[in-house]
Motif scaffolding. Structure first.
Motif, mmCIF file in Angstrom:
data_model
loop_
_atom_site.group_PDB
_atom_site.id
_atom_site.type_symbol
_atom_site.label_atom_id
_atom_site.label_comp_id
_atom_site.label_asym_id
_atom_site.label_seq_id
_atom_site.Cartn_x
_atom_site.Cartn_y
_atom_site.Cartn_z
ATOM 1 N N VAL A 114 0.856 -1.192 0.000
ATOM 2 C CA VAL A 114 0.000 0.000 0.000
ATOM 3 C C VAL A 114 0.893 1.244 0.000
ATOM 4 O O VAL A 114 1.635 1.469 0.958
ATOM 5 C CB VAL A 114 -0.941 0.012 1.229
ATOM 6 N N PRO A 115 0.852 2.071 -1.058
ATOM 7 C CA PRO A 115 1.708 3.264 -1.105
ATOM 8 C C PRO A 115 1.027 4.496 -0.523
ATOM 9 O O PRO A 115 -0.199 4.612 -0.517
ATOM 10 C CB PRO A 115 1.961 3.443 -2.604
ATOM 11 N N GLY A 116 1.839 5.415 -0.031
ATOM 12 C CA GLY A 116 1.377 6.718 0.439
ATOM 13 C C GLY A 116 2.459 7.752 0.168
ATOM 14 O O GLY A 116 3.591 7.399 -0.180
ATOM 15 N N VAL A 117 2.125 9.028 0.313
ATOM 16 C CA VAL A 117 3.065 10.102 0.002
ATOM 17 C C VAL A 117 3.153 11.065 1.187
ATOM 18 O O VAL A 117 2.135 11.455 1.770
ATOM 19 C CB VAL A 117 2.646 10.874 -1.270
ATOM 20 N N ILE A 118 4.392 11.436 1.549
ATOM 21 C CA ILE A 118 4.660 12.438 2.586
ATOM 22 C C ILE A 118 5.319 13.639 1.913
ATOM 23 O O ILE A 118 6.252 13.477 1.118
ATOM 24 C CB ILE A 118 5.607 11.888 3.674
ATOM 25 N N TYR A 119 4.841 14.838 2.220
ATOM 26 C CA TYR A 119 5.489 16.067 1.759
ATOM 27 C C TYR A 119 6.210 16.680 2.963
ATOM 28 O O TYR A 119 5.577 17.071 3.943
ATOM 29 C CB TYR A 119 4.458 17.039 1.190
ATOM 30 N N TYR A 120 7.544 16.701 2.886
ATOM 31 C CA TYR A 120 8.336 17.157 4.031
ATOM 32 C C TYR A 120 9.507 18.002 3.539
ATOM 33 O O TYR A 120 10.297 17.544 2.701
ATOM 34 C CB TYR A 120 8.843 15.945 4.830
ATOM 35 N N LYS A 121 9.592 19.225 4.016
ATOM 36 C CA LYS A 121 10.668 20.162 3.651
ATOM 37 C C LYS A 121 10.808 20.310 2.139
ATOM 38 O O LYS A 121 11.918 20.403 1.598
ATOM 39 C CB LYS A 121 12.008 19.713 4.266
ATOM 40 N N GLY A 122 9.677 20.331 1.459
ATOM 41 C CA GLY A 122 9.690 20.509 0.014
ATOM 42 C C GLY A 122 9.933 19.240 -0.782
ATOM 43 O O GLY A 122 9.872 19.266 -2.007
#
Length: 380
Positions: A114-122
């Motif tokens: 199961v994939p997911g996405v994190i947006y961190y420090k650009g």
């Protein structure tokens, strides 16, 4: 018919390879280690590596079910969650990415990747929730090979452990990943290996060696039917490092140990856990220490953010180009934007800590640093 191995013939062949691996591991364990037996142990380890490779390639050729594990790589880096069942991997994915991965109070709730996405420090970070593995995963138990093969594509592995369970689980997971060719928190050995047509085995070293000698090198090469090669050790390496270089399919990957469910242990036990290297205690359910986990992930990946500056405008700080610290020259930046950008490249104006003055006119070989601004000037 076991779905892991395809046909009954494949299954019997695989089981015979597994039994051979167990026999060799038992022989290595009972062989006394000294100068007289070092070459023999090296030969056994080479046989072990060949059998494990045969086991892995046999899985590929038999075409076992891999549905749900082929996830396209997106973002700047990919992180995989690896651990035993019911340690909180899916809960951690849900809290960090706002992606739904089924959570339950029973084992093997997650059956696919199961994939997911994190947006961190650009940066855009892809996070994979992999099904729980069990002991013997590298030999195909519990679809373990598909799980570990998916982990092999990751830039960073988060090994999820239950803080209430013994730390022997940590060593079991390391053993499973090691058996599949994933080397955690290790760098590629500084050992050059080149086959040739004639001249025999030529082994040299530029530093004193404590674990490897010429006799061991020749025994290992003989096991691989290599009669002529130039081998040069530029650091103190072991016979395992030599086998890894000859095999050539090893993955050297950084890893962090995520100890979940710290809300169910005492402060004294938590203090002991903090003494573990590369360890991040968290509580995914209560969202404790998740910010520190993201900081450790960022530090482990050692990423460099480069901002673009269009001519006559202010820099665009909303969408940086993310590079790794070992590949962060102006040339690497151009390749990250588009591979044809180098053809018309004239020079680059750079602002930031890597520039000696503001702005500095640079060529393709200039090394950029974190949060530099760059403007590419092309030939007209």
């Amino acid at each position: 018919i076991n779905a892991e191995y395809g046909t009954p013939r494949d299954h019997s062949t695989t089981m015979s390879i597994v039994s051979k691996i167990e026999d060799i591991e038992a022989e290595i364990a009972r062989t006394q280690k000294n100068k007289a037996t070092n070459a023999h142990i090296g030969s056994l380890k080479a046989k072990l590596a060949k059998l494990r490779r045969e086991l892995t390639e046999g899985t590929k050729s038999s075409g076992g079910p891999g549905e749900g594990f082929d996830v396209r790589k997106t973002g700047d880096i990919r992180i995989g969650l690896v651990g035993f069942p019911s340690v909180g991997k899916s809960t951690l994915l849900n809290k960090l990415t706002n992606t739904f991965s089924e959570v339950g109070a029973y084992e093997f709730t997650t059956l696919t990747c199961v994939p997911g996405v994190i947006y961190y420090k650009g940066a855009k970070i892809q996070l994979l929730d992999l099904p729980g593995i069990i002991e013997g995963a590298k030999d195909g138990k519990g679809r373990g090979r598909q799980v570990i093969a998916s982990a092999k594509t990751c830039d960073l592995i988060l090994i999820c452990l239950d803080a209430m369970k013994p730390l022997t689980h940590k060593h079991l997971i390391e053993h499973e990943l090691d058996g599949f060719g994933i080397r955690l928190n290790k760098k590629k050995p500084n050992l050059s290996f080149r086959k040739k047509d004639k001249g025999g085995i030529n082994f040299t070293s530029t530093v004193p060696l404590t674990e490897l000698d010429s006799d061991m090198v020749k025994r290992v090469c003989s096991e691989y039917k290599i009669s002529c090669a130039d081998i040069c050790a530029k650091e103190d390496v072991s016979v395992d490092d030599l086998i890894d270089v000859i095999e050539g399919n090893r993955r050297y990957c950084p890893a962090l140990y995520v100890l979940n469910k710290i809300d169910q242990i005492t402060i004294e036990e938590l203090d002991l856990l903090y003494q573990m290297p590369m360890c991040v205690p968290i509580s995914a359910h209560h969202e404790w220490n998740l910010d520190y986990l993201l900081e450790k992930v960022w530090d482990s990946m050692d990423l460099v953010r480069i901002y673009t500056k269009p001519k006559g405008q202010i820099p665009d700080y909303s969408a940086p180009v993310v590079l790794t610290s070992d590949r962060c020259t102006v040339e690497d930046f151009c390749d990250a934007i588009h591979k044809t950008l180098k053809k018309n490249f004239r020079f680059a104006n750079v602002w930031g800590t890597s520039a000696k003055h503001t702005p500095q006119r640079c060529g393709l070989s200039h090394v950029l640093q974190d949060e530099d601004c760059i403007q590419i000037v092309k030939n007209v």
